[in-house]
Enzyme design. Structure first.
Site, mmCIF file in Angstrom:
data_model
loop_
_atom_site.group_PDB
_atom_site.id
_atom_site.type_symbol
_atom_site.label_atom_id
_atom_site.label_comp_id
_atom_site.label_asym_id
_atom_site.label_seq_id
_atom_site.Cartn_x
_atom_site.Cartn_y
_atom_site.Cartn_z
ATOM 1 N N VAL A 32 0.830 -1.211 0.000
ATOM 2 C CA VAL A 32 0.000 0.000 0.000
ATOM 3 C C VAL A 32 0.863 1.259 0.000
ATOM 4 O O VAL A 32 0.657 2.177 -0.797
ATOM 5 C CB VAL A 32 -0.965 -0.003 1.210
ATOM 6 C CG1 VAL A 32 -1.618 1.364 1.400
ATOM 7 C CG2 VAL A 32 -2.035 -1.063 1.007
ATOM 8 N N PHE B 37 -17.035 -11.052 -8.432
ATOM 9 C CA PHE B 37 -16.885 -11.762 -7.152
ATOM 10 C C PHE B 37 -17.838 -12.945 -7.028
ATOM 11 O O PHE B 37 -18.276 -13.292 -5.941
ATOM 12 C CB PHE B 37 -17.039 -10.794 -5.964
ATOM 13 C CG PHE B 37 -15.765 -10.059 -5.691
ATOM 14 C CD1 PHE B 37 -14.876 -10.525 -4.731
ATOM 15 C CD2 PHE B 37 -15.425 -8.956 -6.427
ATOM 16 C CE1 PHE B 37 -13.679 -9.891 -4.516
ATOM 17 C CE2 PHE B 37 -14.223 -8.307 -6.227
ATOM 18 C CZ PHE B 37 -13.345 -8.774 -5.265
ATOM 19 N N GLY C 169 -14.135 -21.000 -6.064
ATOM 20 C CA GLY C 169 -12.734 -21.418 -6.075
ATOM 21 C C GLY C 169 -12.350 -22.057 -4.764
ATOM 22 O O GLY C 169 -13.188 -22.687 -4.089
ATOM 23 N N CYS D 286 -5.592 -9.275 3.087
ATOM 24 C CA CYS D 286 -6.688 -8.428 3.566
ATOM 25 C C CYS D 286 -7.928 -9.193 4.008
ATOM 26 O O CYS D 286 -8.311 -9.112 5.172
ATOM 27 C CB CYS D 286 -7.051 -7.408 2.491
ATOM 28 S SG CYS D 286 -5.740 -6.209 2.255
HETATM 29 N N1 LIG Z 1 -2.048 -5.139 0.534
HETATM 30 C C1 LIG Z 1 -3.255 -4.725 0.170
HETATM 31 O O1 LIG Z 1 -3.779 -5.124 -0.871
HETATM 32 C C2 LIG Z 1 -3.999 -3.730 1.011
HETATM 33 C C3 LIG Z 1 -5.084 -3.047 0.455
HETATM 34 C C4 LIG Z 1 -5.767 -2.130 1.241
HETATM 35 C C5 LIG Z 1 -5.378 -1.902 2.548
HETATM 36 N N2 LIG Z 1 -4.326 -2.591 3.074
HETATM 37 C C6 LIG Z 1 -3.915 -2.286 4.451
HETATM 38 O O2 LIG Z 1 -2.785 -1.418 4.399
HETATM 39 C C7 LIG Z 1 -1.895 -1.689 5.511
HETATM 40 C C8 LIG Z 1 -0.513 -2.016 4.978
HETATM 41 O O3 LIG Z 1 -0.603 -3.193 4.206
HETATM 42 P P1 LIG Z 1 0.547 -3.677 3.219
HETATM 43 O O4 LIG Z 1 0.016 -4.846 2.479
HETATM 44 O O5 LIG Z 1 1.098 -2.520 2.474
HETATM 45 O O6 LIG Z 1 1.639 -4.164 4.304
HETATM 46 P P2 LIG Z 1 3.144 -4.574 4.034
HETATM 47 O O7 LIG Z 1 3.481 -5.556 5.083
HETATM 48 O O8 LIG Z 1 3.342 -4.924 2.598
HETATM 49 O O9 LIG Z 1 3.962 -3.220 4.288
HETATM 50 C C9 LIG Z 1 4.142 -2.637 5.527
HETATM 51 C C10 LIG Z 1 5.501 -1.956 5.545
HETATM 52 O O10 LIG Z 1 5.630 -1.221 6.771
HETATM 53 C C11 LIG Z 1 6.989 -1.323 7.189
HETATM 54 N N3 LIG Z 1 7.090 -0.972 8.605
HETATM 55 C C12 LIG Z 1 6.791 -1.714 9.686
HETATM 56 N N4 LIG Z 1 7.012 -0.997 10.813
HETATM 57 C C13 LIG Z 1 7.460 0.222 10.430
HETATM 58 C C14 LIG Z 1 7.855 1.394 11.122
HETATM 59 N N5 LIG Z 1 7.825 1.456 12.446
HETATM 60 N N6 LIG Z 1 8.266 2.438 10.389
HETATM 61 C C15 LIG Z 1 8.307 2.385 9.044
HETATM 62 N N7 LIG Z 1 7.939 1.305 8.325
HETATM 63 C C16 LIG Z 1 7.520 0.231 9.016
HETATM 64 C C17 LIG Z 1 7.372 -2.755 6.850
HETATM 65 O O11 LIG Z 1 8.774 -2.918 6.786
HETATM 66 C C18 LIG Z 1 6.684 -2.930 5.480
HETATM 67 O O12 LIG Z 1 7.549 -2.552 4.425
HETATM 68 C C19 LIG Z 1 -2.565 -2.821 6.286
HETATM 69 O O13 LIG Z 1 -3.341 -2.273 7.316
HETATM 70 C C20 LIG Z 1 -3.451 -3.484 5.258
HETATM 71 O O14 LIG Z 1 -4.547 -4.125 5.845
HETATM 72 C C21 LIG Z 1 -3.614 -3.479 2.334
#
Ligand SMILES: NC(=O)c1ccc[n+]([C@@H]2O[C@H](COP(=O)([O-])OP(=O)(O)OC[C@H]3O[C@@H](n4cnc5c(N)ncnc54)[C@H](O)[C@@H]3O)[C@@H](O)[C@H]2O)c1
Length: 438
Positions: A11, A250, A254, A261
């Site tokens: 994200v 949707f 599957g 998520c």
């Molecule tokens: N992946 C998706 O498709 C998606 C979509 C919508 C919302 N979200 C939400 O967005 C949020 C992030 O998800 P993501 O998939 O990007 O996670 P991710 O695990 O891919 O990325 C999180 C990043 O944060 C970093 N991090 C951890 N602690 C830190 C700190 N103290 N300071 C700086 N960086 C730090 C990690 O090293 C990592 O690179 C979650 O709450 C998730 O539910 C994800």
């Protein structure tokens, strides 16, 4: 605008890159030094289609920067996005420790008014907790905004640049103005920026994901029932999806939803309900059905070979939780691998993008093939677990030559039943009749 994005994962990196694309100066912060070094070196640390082009362009044009130093980023920026992990805690509730720890640090660091935006998926009431955590150490004004992200991995860039809607939760007129200005370039086609209070924004994200997970799960149950009564789920899917109240999307059955998520968000909403004294009955069922669905192909494999799979070898096409991503979090493929290994089977897997991530977790436990056909050599059957486009029209003749048994367990219904019959495969899919050529 000068924007800091804290947390540069799926994200954060897409958010930061896409904000830079419309002319903002963005600095992405991450604690993972190796990841930051990679990005500073011009390498995209994740697989996400089309991200590399924007990433390169914005670095070259000086609008996209990376650092491990939170203070350095905060000093330059008036807008701070938190895109930090919110993984499930032991009891299924969202673990807010990453967000609250950064919020406390921010309180010490900010020296002038900042808008702090929560982009992570967080339970109702988190904005208040983040506010309190920043306020503990802050001596200047700030606002906390809830701005949940709806991007889909595999389509993340497009989703971010052309969102169906942007949801912004804030009661501050000052923060609202900043957010309106920021998102204007992304809503030129009339897609709305929907303003609301923080709690409603937080719940909107969980409600959206839980609704989608429920829709998928409902269809999986219909598929399972189709098998019992001899109906064809693909016909039922088209039949109901043509109703505009239901919609076509949707509805593909599957092997259960996975990813970073849906599983955690459904669990967290159920848990959040409990904390407020509300029992989400429907989500309990969704969780139970999905747990069974993600290993349903193993049930079919055991129905074919018996419970003891010692000496059996299976080719597996696909490890990622869905196509067009290297993300393996909660991937049904991994649940199946565990079950197969427990039953004594061997697995040789191929995935176009996700093998490196699986190797980190399953080193030495399964084999990996260089291409999809190499995985088939001497296998007792093929398991299709991810709907990568490259698996859709394979060379069936070559497959028949390589496989020991012409047997396919397809968790994504990629192949027509007639085609399977024509090529003489034994074929098991989801919600459709088994094919057993005579
Ligand atoms: N992946 C998706 O498709 C998606 C979509 C919508 C919302 N979200 C939400 O967005 C949020 C992030 O998800 P993501 O998939 O990007 O996670 P991710 O695990 O891919 O990325 C999180 C990043 O944060 C970093 N991090 C951890 N602690 C830190 C700190 N103290 N300071 C700086 N960086 C730090 C990690 O090293 C990592 O690179 C979650 O709450 C998730 O539910 C994800």
């Amino acid at each position: 605008m000068n924007i800091a994005v804290v947390g540069t994962g799926y994200v954060g990196l897409v958010t930061g890159t896409c904000f830079a694309e419309t002319g903002n100066n963005v600095i992405c912060v991450d604690i993972d030094e190796a990841k930051v070094a990679k990005m500073k070196n011009g390498e995209v640390p994740i697989y996400e289609p089309h991200l590399d082009v924007l990433f390169d362009r914005n670095i070259r044009q000086g609008r996209l920067h990376f650092t491990t130093d939170l203070k350095e980023a905060i000093d330059q920026c008036n807008l701070i996005f938190l895109a930090l992990p919110t993984p499930p805690g032991e009891d299924g509730s969202a673990d807010l420790s990453y967000i609250l720890a950064v919020a406390e640090q921010l309180g010490n660091m900010i020296t002038e008014y900042k808008v702090i935006v929560d982009k992570s998926t967080v339970p109702v009431g988190t904005a208040e907790k983040v506010h309190a955590a920043v306020a503990k150490n802050a001596s200047v004004d700030f606002d906390i905004v809830s701005n949940p992200e709806f991007l889909r991995e595999g389509f993340a860039v497009d989703d971010f640049l052309k969102p169906d809607r942007v949801v912004v939760g804030t009661n501050s007129a000052r923060a609202r103005k900043v957010m309106e200005e920021l998102y204007k370039p992304y809503v030129r086609q009339g897609n709305p920026i929907i303003f609301m209070d923080e709690r409603s924004a937080e719940l909107t994200k969980y409600a959206a994901n839980s609704f989608l997970a429920t829709k998928i799960t409902f269809m999986n149950e219909v598929a399972n029932f189709c098998e019992v009564v001899g109906a064809d789920v693909d016909k039922v899917r088209i039949g109901i999806g043509s109703d505009s109240r239901i919609g076509k999307r949707f509805l593909f059955p599957g092997i259960g939803y996975g990813g970073s998520c849906f599983p955690k968000d459904v669990q967290a909403l159920a848990k959040s309900g409990k904390e407020f004294g509300y029992d989400f009955e429907i989500l309990k069922s969704v969780l139970e059905v999905n747990d069974k669905q993600r290993i349903i192909l193993v049930d079919k494999i055991k129905a074919h070979f018996g419970d003891d799979l010692k000496g059996k070898k299976f080719a597996m096409w696909g490890l990622a939780f869905k196509a067009d991503t290297d993300d393996i979090r909660e991937a049904p493929a991994l649940y199946m691998i565990d079950e197969l290994l427990n039953a004594g089977a061997e697995v040789c897997a191929y995935d176009p993008e996700a093998m490196d991530n699986v190797k980190m977790q399953y080193d030495g436990k399964i084999d990996y093939a260089d291409d999809q056909y190499a995985a088939l050599k001497d296998a007792d059957g093929l398991i299709v677990s991810t709907e990568w486009p490259v698996f859709r029209t394979p060379n069936f003749k070559l497959m028949a030559e390589l496989l020991k048994d012409k047997l396919i367990f397809d968790g994504r219904n990629l192949y027509d039943l007639e085609l399977m019959e024509e090529h003489g495969f034994q074929y098991r899919s989801i919600g459709r009749s088994p094919i057993d050529p005579s």
